[in-house]
Write a protein that holds these residues in place. Structure first.
Motif, PDB file in Angstrom:
ATOM      1  N   PRO A   1       0.830  -1.200   0.000  1.00 10.62           N
ATOM      2  CA  PRO A   1       0.000   0.000   0.000  1.00 10.62           C
ATOM      3  C   PRO A   1       0.867   1.254   0.000  1.00 10.62           C
ATOM      4  O   PRO A   1       2.049   1.202   0.364  1.00 10.62           O
ATOM      5  CB  PRO A   1      -0.779  -0.116   1.315  1.00 10.62           C
ATOM      6  CG  PRO A   1       0.027  -1.022   2.175  1.00 10.62           C
ATOM      7  CD  PRO A   1       0.775  -1.937   1.258  1.00 10.62           C
ATOM      8  N   LEU A   2       0.286   2.384  -0.412  1.00 15.05           N
ATOM      9  CA  LEU A   2       1.034   3.641  -0.356  1.00 15.05           C
ATOM     10  C   LEU A   2       1.054   4.188   1.064  1.00 15.05           C
ATOM     11  O   LEU A   2       1.977   4.879   1.470  1.00 15.05           O
ATOM     12  CB  LEU A   2       0.420   4.665  -1.313  1.00 15.05           C
ATOM     13  CG  LEU A   2       0.487   4.329  -2.806  1.00 15.05           C
ATOM     14  CD1 LEU A   2       0.022   5.510  -3.632  1.00 15.05           C
ATOM     15  CD2 LEU A   2       1.900   3.936  -3.221  1.00 15.05           C
ATOM     16  N   LEU A   3      -0.014   3.872   1.794  1.00 18.63           N
ATOM     17  CA  LEU A   3      -0.134   4.371   3.166  1.00 18.63           C
ATOM     18  C   LEU A   3      -0.710   3.257   4.032  1.00 18.63           C
ATOM     19  O   LEU A   3      -1.680   2.612   3.629  1.00 18.63           O
ATOM     20  CB  LEU A   3      -1.078   5.592   3.184  1.00 18.63           C
ATOM     21  CG  LEU A   3      -1.476   6.151   4.546  1.00 18.63           C
ATOM     22  CD1 LEU A   3      -0.276   6.785   5.244  1.00 18.63           C
ATOM     23  CD2 LEU A   3      -2.597   7.189   4.392  1.00 18.63           C
ATOM     24  N   ALA A   4      -0.128   3.019   5.185  1.00 17.79           N
ATOM     25  CA  ALA A   4      -0.663   1.979   6.064  1.00 17.79           C
ATOM     26  C   ALA A   4      -0.482   2.350   7.530  1.00 17.79           C
ATOM     27  O   ALA A   4       0.604   2.756   7.952  1.00 17.79           O
ATOM     28  CB  ALA A   4       0.023   0.644   5.769  1.00 17.79           C
ATOM     29  N   PHE A   5      -1.560   2.224   8.287  1.00 13.62           N
ATOM     30  CA  PHE A   5      -1.487   2.373   9.743  1.00 13.62           C
ATOM     31  C   PHE A   5      -1.351   0.973  10.323  1.00 13.62           C
ATOM     32  O   PHE A   5      -2.101   0.075   9.937  1.00 13.62           O
ATOM     33  CB  PHE A   5      -2.771   2.991  10.292  1.00 13.62           C
ATOM     34  CG  PHE A   5      -3.025   4.391   9.830  1.00 13.62           C
ATOM     35  CD1 PHE A   5      -2.575   5.472  10.572  1.00 13.62           C
ATOM     36  CD2 PHE A   5      -3.740   4.637   8.663  1.00 13.62           C
ATOM     37  CE1 PHE A   5      -2.823   6.771  10.155  1.00 13.62           C
ATOM     38  CE2 PHE A   5      -3.986   5.930   8.238  1.00 13.62           C
ATOM     39  CZ  PHE A   5      -3.528   7.003   8.986  1.00 13.62           C
ATOM     40  N   GLU A   6      -0.424   0.818  11.243  1.00  7.40           N
ATOM     41  CA  GLU A   6      -0.242  -0.491  11.852  1.00  7.40           C
ATOM     42  C   GLU A   6      -0.380  -0.368  13.363  1.00  7.40           C
ATOM     43  O   GLU A   6       0.468   0.204  14.028  1.00  7.40           O
ATOM     44  CB  GLU A   6       1.145  -1.033  11.482  1.00  7.40           C
ATOM     45  CG  GLU A   6       1.396  -2.436  11.974  1.00  7.40           C
ATOM     46  CD  GLU A   6       2.837  -2.873  11.700  1.00  7.40           C
ATOM     47  OE1 GLU A   6       3.438  -2.415  10.706  1.00  7.40           O
ATOM     48  OE2 GLU A   6       3.360  -3.659  12.505  1.00  7.40           O
ATOM     49  N   ASP A   7      -1.482  -0.877  13.875  1.00 11.00           N
ATOM     50  CA  ASP A   7      -1.731  -0.913  15.315  1.00 11.00           C
ATOM     51  C   ASP A   7      -1.459   0.447  15.983  1.00 11.00           C
ATOM     52  O   ASP A   7      -0.770   0.535  16.991  1.00 11.00           O
ATOM     53  CB  ASP A   7      -0.846  -1.999  15.957  1.00 11.00           C
ATOM     54  CG  ASP A   7      -1.459  -2.496  17.265  1.00 11.00           C
ATOM     55  OD1 ASP A   7      -2.661  -2.265  17.488  1.00 11.00           O
ATOM     56  OD2 ASP A   7      -0.727  -3.098  18.062  1.00 11.00           O
ATOM     57  N   VAL A   8      -2.023   1.461  15.402  1.00 10.63           N
ATOM     58  CA  VAL A   8      -1.792   2.827  15.875  1.00 10.63           C
ATOM     59  C   VAL A   8      -2.702   3.160  17.055  1.00 10.63           C
ATOM     60  O   VAL A   8      -3.897   2.851  17.034  1.00 10.63           O
ATOM     61  CB  VAL A   8      -2.023   3.839  14.719  1.00 10.63           C
ATOM     62  CG1 VAL A   8      -2.207   5.252  15.251  1.00 10.63           C
ATOM     63  CG2 VAL A   8      -0.863   3.780  13.731  1.00 10.63           C
ATOM     64  N   ALA A   9      -2.132   3.750  18.076  1.00  8.98           N
ATOM     65  CA  ALA A   9      -2.920   4.242  19.204  1.00  8.98           C
ATOM     66  C   ALA A   9      -2.546   5.689  19.464  1.00  8.98           C
ATOM     67  O   ALA A   9      -1.397   6.093  19.261  1.00  8.98           O
ATOM     68  CB  ALA A   9      -2.652   3.398  20.445  1.00  8.98           C
TER      69      ALA A   9
ATOM     70  N   CYS B   1       2.545  10.257  16.623  1.00  9.90           N
ATOM     71  CA  CYS B   1       1.949   8.931  16.720  1.00  9.90           C
ATOM     72  C   CYS B   1       2.777   8.150  17.736  1.00  9.90           C
ATOM     73  O   CYS B   1       3.843   7.633  17.416  1.00  9.90           O
ATOM     74  CB  CYS B   1       1.984   8.264  15.349  1.00  9.90           C
ATOM     75  SG  CYS B   1       1.427   6.570  15.387  1.00  9.90           S
ATOM     76  N   PRO B   2       2.309   8.120  18.991  1.00  3.32           N
ATOM     77  CA  PRO B   2       3.132   7.571  20.065  1.00  3.32           C
ATOM     78  C   PRO B   2       3.213   6.046  20.057  1.00  3.32           C
ATOM     79  O   PRO B   2       4.139   5.469  20.607  1.00  3.32           O
ATOM     80  CB  PRO B   2       2.446   8.075  21.330  1.00  3.32           C
ATOM     81  CG  PRO B   2       1.023   8.317  20.928  1.00  3.32           C
ATOM     82  CD  PRO B   2       1.026   8.654  19.476  1.00  3.32           C
ATOM     83  N   GLN B   3       2.217   5.391  19.452  1.00  2.40           N
ATOM     84  CA  GLN B   3       2.203   3.925  19.451  1.00  2.40           C
ATOM     85  C   GLN B   3       1.847   3.417  18.075  1.00  2.40           C
ATOM     86  O   GLN B   3       0.921   3.937  17.451  1.00  2.40           O
ATOM     87  CB  GLN B   3       1.141   3.423  20.420  1.00  2.40           C
ATOM     88  CG  GLN B   3       1.650   3.156  21.826  1.00  2.40           C
ATOM     89  CD  GLN B   3       0.511   2.650  22.692  1.00  2.40           C
ATOM     90  OE1 GLN B   3       0.004   1.558  22.481  1.00  2.40           O
ATOM     91  NE2 GLN B   3       0.099   3.465  23.637  1.00  2.40           N
ATOM     92  N   GLY B   4       2.526   2.377  17.649  1.00  3.10           N
ATOM     93  CA  GLY B   4       2.252   1.811  16.342  1.00  3.10           C
ATOM     94  C   GLY B   4       3.073   2.503  15.270  1.00  3.10           C
ATOM     95  O   GLY B   4       3.985   3.288  15.576  1.00  3.10           O
TER      96      GLY B   4
END
Lengths: 267, 234
Positions: B3-11, B63-66
């Motif tokens: 993907p061009l953009l992906a969030f992974e387990d973001v909190a 983005c402090p987590q993920g």
């Protein structure tokens, strides 16, 4: 949160490195172990309230006040990085009047008040060895035009110029030698808002066009947002928070930064 | 395909120091990918964290987590761990963000604002000038306004300048936060067309559109952000 139209930092190279810079006035720590790096073409805003140590930091960097501890290193035009404390007084002064600029809040400290506007600009040129009167005058006129000072004011001394014009003259005087680093201490405070806007826009345009690295001290977060890539928040001589300007202003982490940001009246 | 953009387990949560350190959880366990040619629309109630996700994708919020993965040519960068310089570089080449409001710059005219964004995005001056005019025309901004600073424009006019500014340079990832909020039906339709063109050109789009007809027209997928509560305290 749209970032201002800023130029990209030109070369991914460190221009200035400040390490552990400390200054004590009696029991008070004006600057407590300040450290950061500045790249070519990068604009860093130092924000904080009165007494936070931000202006002292600028004086320490410029070598006008002796630090109790710490160092300032600068990548000279020949590519060598020098600890400024090891420069001779003559070398330091040569650096200050060629490769560095210093725009001060109080124009009377940044200008020669008894010399004409054109002379103020020309003097910096003579400082770098230009002796050709016609060329100096032409360059001075060109720079006065760039900062929107009309040609018929060239022979007026700064005492006869308005506050906004004096600040613009300071900018012309500093930029005429094509410096790579410009220090600015509250360049817009004390001016009427419309005059401020004009000056800010001019600074923004010149910084972009010339790819200048700038350290600008300001208490005005809007100025920091408009002009800077990165911001350093100071309080009581310490760096409280630092980072990308819009990130620090829109998502402040430290309690003090949150207080600063929330204290601004939105117009 | 990556993907061009992906969030992974973001909190993400906000600690409000001025409110006795109250912690305001916004989102947790957010995992989401946006591919080339997709327009993913974020759904969910107000306060569910839609804007926060967009702002993290632009590096405007920390983005402090993920991780927030951004594809930049051959490499993939984690925006959550990127240095300020790197985030600024990605904004010039890869990420475009259109917010609801234009942050105006004193004394700079509308067309110049758009043009400068194009130059910043790598367009030659002439191309930027032509394209700025084309975009403002398409967005029905009267030509007599082009030379004026947008400070005095109406909300809808400012919004259109903002859209033109965000679209002028081709960047692979486009983030849109309510770009049509203050537009009339005619201009909403123009924006829908412009988004379709960006998708056709392969742009990955992540957006928030409250307007139901715009949402239906542009979305290839709707992701309900309320699902991203993870282990977050209720």
């Amino acid at each position: 949160m749209i970032e201002p139209l800023l130029p990209e930092p030109l070369l991914p190279e460190t221009l200035l490195t400040v390490e552990g810079l400390t200054k004590r006035y009696g029991h008070r720590l004006a600057c407590d172990s300040i450290g950061f790096t500045l790249d070519h073409g990068e604009v860093l805003a130092v924000v904080g309230e009165s007494g936070s140590g931000k202006s002292t930091l600028l004086s320490l960097i410029a070598g006008e006040v002796a630090a109790d501890a710490g160092s300032v290193s600068y990548r000279m035009r020949d590519g060598a990085t020098r600890d400024l404390a090891t420069l001779s007084e003559a070398e330091r002064r040569a650096l200050m009047r060629t490769d560095w600029g210093f725009v001060r809040q109080d124009a009377t400290q940044g200008l020669r008040m008894a010399v004409s506007a054109g002379g103020n600009v020309g003097e910096r040129l003579m400082g770098v060895g230009d002796r050709h009167y016609g060329r100096i005058r032409a360059t001075a006129l060109d720079w006065l035009a760039r900062v929107e000072i009309a040609a018929d004011r060239v022979d007026d001394p700064p005492t006869r110029l308005s506050g906004g014009m004096r600040q613009r003259l300071q900018i012309a005087r500093n930029l005429v030698t094509a410096p790579r680093l410009v220090l600015m201490d509250e360049p817009t405070s004390g001016l009427d808002v419309s005059v401020q806007a004009r000056l800010l826009d001019m600074i923004r345009g010149l910084v972009a066009e010339l790819g200048l690295a700038v350290i600008i001290v300001t208490h005005d977060l809007a100025v920091a947002r408009l002009l800077s890539h990165r911001v350093l928040v100071m309080r009581s001589g310490r760096v409280i928070e630092t980072g990308l300007t819009d990130q620090v202003l829109d998502d402040p982490q430290a309690a003090y930064t949150q207080l600063l940001v929330s204290s601004v009246l939105a117009a | 395909m990556t993907p061009l953009l992906a969030f992974e387990d973001v909190a993400k949560s906000f600690t409000l120091h001025l409110r006795d350190g109250a912690v305001l959880p916004v989102i947790a366990g957010a995992t989401l990918a946006v591919h080339s040619g997709e327009c993913v629309v974020l759904g969910g109630a107000s306060g569910a964290g839609k804007s926060s996700l967009l702002k993290m994708a632009y590096g405007n919020y920390r983005c402090p987590q993920g991780a927030v993965w951004v594809r930049d040519g051959a490499r993939v960068v984690n925006l959550a761990a990127a240095a300020p310089r790197e985030i600024l570089a990605l904004r010039r080449t890869t990420l475009s963000y259109i917010s609801q409001f234009l942050r105006v710059i004193p004394r700079v005219g509308a067309r110049a604002v758009v043009e400068a964004a194009g130059i910043e995005g790598g367009l030659p001056l002439k191309v930027a000038r032509t394209r700025a005019g084309d975009l403002l025309s398409r967005l029905n901004l009267p030509e007599r306004l082009w030379a004026l600073p947008p400070a005095t424009f109406s909300g809808g006019e400012q919004q259109r300048v903002n859209i033109a500014r965000g679209l002028i340079a081709a960047r692979p990832i486009l983030l849109m936060d309510e770009p049509t909020a203050s537009l009339d039906a005619t201009n909403r339709a123009v924006v829908v067309d412009l988004i379709a063109e960006k998708r056709a050109a392969g742009t990955a789009i992540l957006g928030i559109f409250h307007d139901a007809d715009v949402r239906e027209a542009v979305a290839t997928r709707i992701v309900d952000v309320s699902a991203f509560r993870g282990a977050m305290a209720a």
